[in-house]
Each structure stands twice: as C-alpha cells, then as structure tokens.
Write a protein that holds these residues in place. Structure first.
Motif, short mmCIF file in Angstrom:
data_model
loop_
_atom_site.label_atom_id
_atom_site.label_comp_id
_atom_site.label_asym_id
_atom_site.label_seq_id
_atom_site.Cartn_x
_atom_site.Cartn_y
_atom_site.Cartn_z
N ALA A 75 0.83 -1.21 0.00
CA ALA A 75 0.00 0.00 0.00
C ALA A 75 0.87 1.26 0.00
CB ALA A 75 -0.93 -0.01 1.21
N ARG A 76 1.94 1.26 0.78
CA ARG A 76 2.80 2.44 0.84
C ARG A 76 3.60 2.61 -0.46
NH1 ARG A 76 3.09 0.81 6.40
NH2 ARG A 76 4.93 -0.47 6.06
N LEU A 77 4.04 1.50 -1.05
CA LEU A 77 4.76 1.59 -2.32
C LEU A 77 3.86 2.17 -3.41
CD1 LEU A 77 6.67 -1.83 -2.28
CD2 LEU A 77 7.72 0.44 -2.20
N CYS A 78 2.63 1.66 -3.49
CA CYS A 78 1.68 2.16 -4.50
C CYS A 78 1.31 3.62 -4.21
CB CYS A 78 0.42 1.30 -4.51
SG CYS A 78 0.68 -0.38 -5.15
N ASP A 79 1.16 3.94 -2.95
CA ASP A 79 0.83 5.31 -2.56
C ASP A 79 1.91 6.28 -3.04
OD1 ASP A 79 -1.09 6.66 -0.13
OD2 ASP A 79 0.74 7.73 -0.65
N LEU A 82 1.99 6.44 -7.03
CA LEU A 82 0.81 7.08 -7.61
C LEU A 82 0.53 8.45 -6.99
CD1 LEU A 82 -1.54 3.96 -7.83
CD2 LEU A 82 -0.24 5.03 -9.67
N LYS A 83 1.46 8.90 -6.11
CA LYS A 83 1.34 10.22 -5.49
C LYS A 83 -0.04 10.41 -4.85
CE LYS A 83 4.72 12.43 -8.57
NZ LYS A 83 5.19 11.15 -9.16
N ALA A 84 -0.42 9.42 -4.05
CA ALA A 84 -1.74 9.43 -3.43
C ALA A 84 -1.79 10.23 -2.13
CB ALA A 84 -2.21 8.00 -3.17
N GLY A 85 -0.65 10.69 -1.64
CA GLY A 85 -0.62 11.52 -0.44
C GLY A 85 -1.13 10.82 0.80
N GLY A 86 -0.95 9.51 0.86
CA GLY A 86 -1.37 8.75 2.05
C GLY A 86 -2.74 8.13 1.93
#
Length: 452
Positions: A75-79, A82-86
């Motif tokens: 989840a943190r790698l994808c975040d 993808l610049k999901a900001g957490g």
C-alpha cells in the motif's frame, strides 16, 4: 447473513467468517477499487505499475480485484508511486495485536529466573520469592556488603566504577553474541546491585539503584532480542522502578521509549506513537526526548505519515544536538551510530515506501559502523538489503545478504530476523533470478535457526 460456510459445534450453528475477517475482505475490495482508479488516472498499465513497485503483474491484478489482501508495505509503495498523499496507505493500516497481560514489575513477591538447558537453550520462568529462598538461590543476595568498597579510595576502583565498567563490557559482548550469552549475568548483576543498594547510605544507594536500572533496561533489550516481549516489558518496567528509586528522571522516562519500541515491533503502532509522544513531551534531558522523537518518527513512518515522520526526525536532530548528558556514564540508547538520526531517516524512508532513497541513506551510514559491532551491522545491513530488494536491485540485495548471514546467526536477534523474513518474502517474488536461487538454501537455514 454473512457469506461463507457455516459450521456446527455442540448443536449450535456458528459462522465461519468472523467480523474481523469480513472487515478485512471489505478493506481489500476498497483498496483494490481505489488502486485501480488511481492507476488508470495516472495512465499506467498493470505491468507498468508492477515494475515501479517490483511486484508481479499477477499479484497486483489479484489485489485490484479484491482476491488478494494487500500488505501495508504494498500500500505504501503504491501510494508513493501514484502520489496518493497517504490515501492508499491509510486504507491498509497495520493491525494491532491482541492485548497481553504483563506482570507487575513492582511486585516484590515475584522473581524472574532464566533456565539454561544443556543444549544451550534458555527460557524465562517466573517464580515466587519464597520458592527462590527455598531453593537456596537467594544465598548470594543475602550476603552483607562488609569488605566491599562503595567508593574509590587511594586510587582504587569503587564498586560503582567496577560495575559501570562491567556494564560497558556487557554491551560490547551483546554486539558480538546472542542474548543467551548476555542475559544470565545481566540478570544476576541487576539483582546483586539492587540488594547491595538496600544496605548502603543514601548517596551510594542512589548510584547503585541508577546503575541497576541501566542493567535492567539492557536486560529488557536483550530479552526482546531473544523474542520474549513479555520479559522485555517486565524488565523495562523494572528499570523504570529502579531509576525512579535512584531519582533518575531521564532513565525513568526512557522506559516509555523502550516500551514504544516493543509496541512498534509487535505491530501496535497506535500505542507506540502514544508512548513516544508522552516521552517527548516530558521534562527529561534532551537526549531522552531526542530518542523519543526518533521513535515517534519510526512509528509515523510505519503508519505511512510522511509529514509527521519528517517533522519528528527534525525534532530528534535538534534535541540530540544539544544533548548534555554526563558522558562519563554509559550512553543511553545506541552507542554504535555516529549519526543516529541519519540512520533512522533511511529506516523510515523504507517504511514510507521510498526504498531507493532509503538504500542511498542506509548505505552511507552502515559504512560508518565499526567492524566489531556485529549486531548493529546485521540490523542495518539487513535493512539496507531489504531496501535494495524492494527497489528492484535484486542481485545487489542478494550479495549484501550473503555477507550478513554469518553475523546474523551469531547475534541471534528476533528483531533482525523479522526484517530478514521480510527480505525473504521480497526476494521470493523473483524465483527465476539466479542470485535468489543461489541464496535461498542458506537464507532458509539461517531463518530456521534464528526462529528456533
């Protein structure tokens, strides 16, 4: 009715799936939907994202469809990618473990002993003090202090000075050997100092109680390294009680930092943050509050909170820079790192899903570790290899790991083994890699040995 197969027991009907399992399933579907939405918005194919996070396309596909549960690491790698900001990391929080009862360290009727087996194995056992006396184990502790100098005379060495020098030796031994070699004498010395303190004047009593608390704190760390969290917490609390009796508010507060570390390794990130915040907000000396800020940064990193993590690291650096501890006494916390904040910055970057940046930082800091510090070199070396593996540098990660296996076996650390298992899982995603296939048998042997 919840989906799933029902089972019968004693004439009663029970649902196979618990509420927790259903929550996890719903969480997996929610994460999968959000991951797919953000991936498509970024105009990335599954194959392109898989190369960025170094997971297989098939695994990501199962995660997106809710067929495979995402890990906090993924989840943190994808975040990050993808610049999901957490937003993605928040959907897969670390699961807190079930609460466990911990014995009261201030209970005078209880004594902890270590049982040693002929094969070198060891285990902790709680005993009633009356049992110890009946077995004759308290005979040494009942001795008087006649003939023992508590202060230096004519250039000689006092009991406090000798015990302090011995403590430094124990810490050096702990860097090169497993907990089983250090715990028995640490426990004996802690009890001896505590008993001697009870028979001295006020000044000598304070000095001996403070020193006993340092022994107890290190005993707690070695107990944690042996994989016994319950004993680690008991000894940490005992250290706090002894430090309080010796009027050492700094070490008493450091007990919160140590408990935060135990909570963090057990996966209870919320409690780790709460304990570290309490220590940092205290009136303890700067070093203690700096170490608390560092532990808080680690906890925020595991929680996926980049902003709070970086802020805590900055606070740690500021506090440790104004450290004014009495360095004639053993340093509280690690003494092997030349720049503790930089090392833990690398550690945090990995947890935040930035393995390549983590590898760059950790590589610089591990090169500064002294050759004799096998435990520290193993700990941060495994974390460096893990960062390289997660960044896709598989061959380099395998080479680093192979060089570490000997020292990992020697220090026999439960906390290092936890990272080594994480490393094995990352490498396991590359079964066709020649370096992984070559390393696998030796890595499995070490993992089996340290688990035992």
């Amino acid at each position: 009715m919840l989906p799933g197969r029902n089972l019968t027991r004693g004439g009663r009907w029970l649902l196979r799936w618990t509420v927790t399992e259903v929550d996890v399933l719903e969480q997996s579907h929610e994460f999968g939907r959000e991951l797919r939405r953000r991936r498509l918005a970024a105009e990335l194919s599954l194959e392109q994202l898989s190369k960025l996070v170094h997971y297989s396309k098939g695994q990501l596909s199962k995660v997106e469809r809710g067929l495979k549960r995402p890990t906090p690491e993924l989840a943190r790698l994808c975040d990050t990618q993808l610049k999901a900001g957490g937003a993605l990391a928040d959907l897969v929080p670390n699961q807190a473990p079930a609460a466990r009862d911990v014995p009261d360290p201030n209970q005078d009727g209880e004594v902890w002993l270590m049982r040693l087996g002929k094969n070198g194995s060891s285990s902790f056992q709680r005993m009633d003090r009356r049992q110890v006396i009946a077995a004759g184990a308290s005979s040494f502790l009942a001795m008087g202090v006649d003939g023992i100098r508590l202060s230096a005379e004519a250039g000689g060495m006092s009991l406090v000075d000798a015990s302090r020098a011995l403590f430094v030796q124990f810490r050096q031994l702990g860097q090169a050997a497993g907990p089983g070699a250090v715990l028995p004498p640490l426990i004996a010395q802690t009890h001896s100092l505590e008993q001697l303190a009870s028979r001295c004047g006020a000044r000598a009593r304070r000095e001996l109680m403070v020193l006993a608390s340092r022994y107890a704190e290190y005993t707690g760390w070695m107990a944690q390294e042996s994989g016994n969290d319950e004993a680690a917490l008991w000894w940490t609390d005992r250290a706090v009680a002894l430090a309080t009796a010796g009027e050492d508010r700094g070490l008493a507060t450091y007990g919160l930092v140590r408990r935060a570390l135990v909570s963090l390794f057990r996966g209870d990130v919320g409690q780790a943050i709460e304990l570290a915040e309490a220590a940092q907000a205290s009136d303890a000396p700067p070093r203690i509050r700096g170490l608390a800020a560092q532990k808080l940064a680690q906890s925020h990193a595991v929680a996926g909170d980049h902003t709070s993590c970086m802020r805590s690291l900055d606070q740690a650096r500021e506090l440790l820079a104004v450290d004014a501890d009495d360095h004639e006494s053993p340093v509280i916390g690690t003494s092997q790192l030349t720049d503790v904040v930089s090392m833990f910055t690398g550690w945090c970057l990995y947890e935040l899903g930035r393995p390549r940046h983590a590898a760059e930082t950790l590589s610089q800091e591990t090169a500064k570790l002294p050759g004799h510090a096998l435990r520290s070199r193993s700990r941060y070396g495994v974390r460096l290899a893990l960062s390289h593996a997660a960044a896709g540098d598989i061959d380099h990660a395998c080479a680093l790991t192979r060089d570490l296996l000997g020292s990992v076996s020697l220090v026999h650390s439960a906390t290092i083994s936890a990272d080594l298992r994480r490393l094995a899982r990352v490498l396991g995603r590359h079964p066709r890699n020649a370096a992984v296939r070559s390393l696998s048998p030796d890595l499995s042997t070490v993992l089996t040995a340290t688990a035992a």
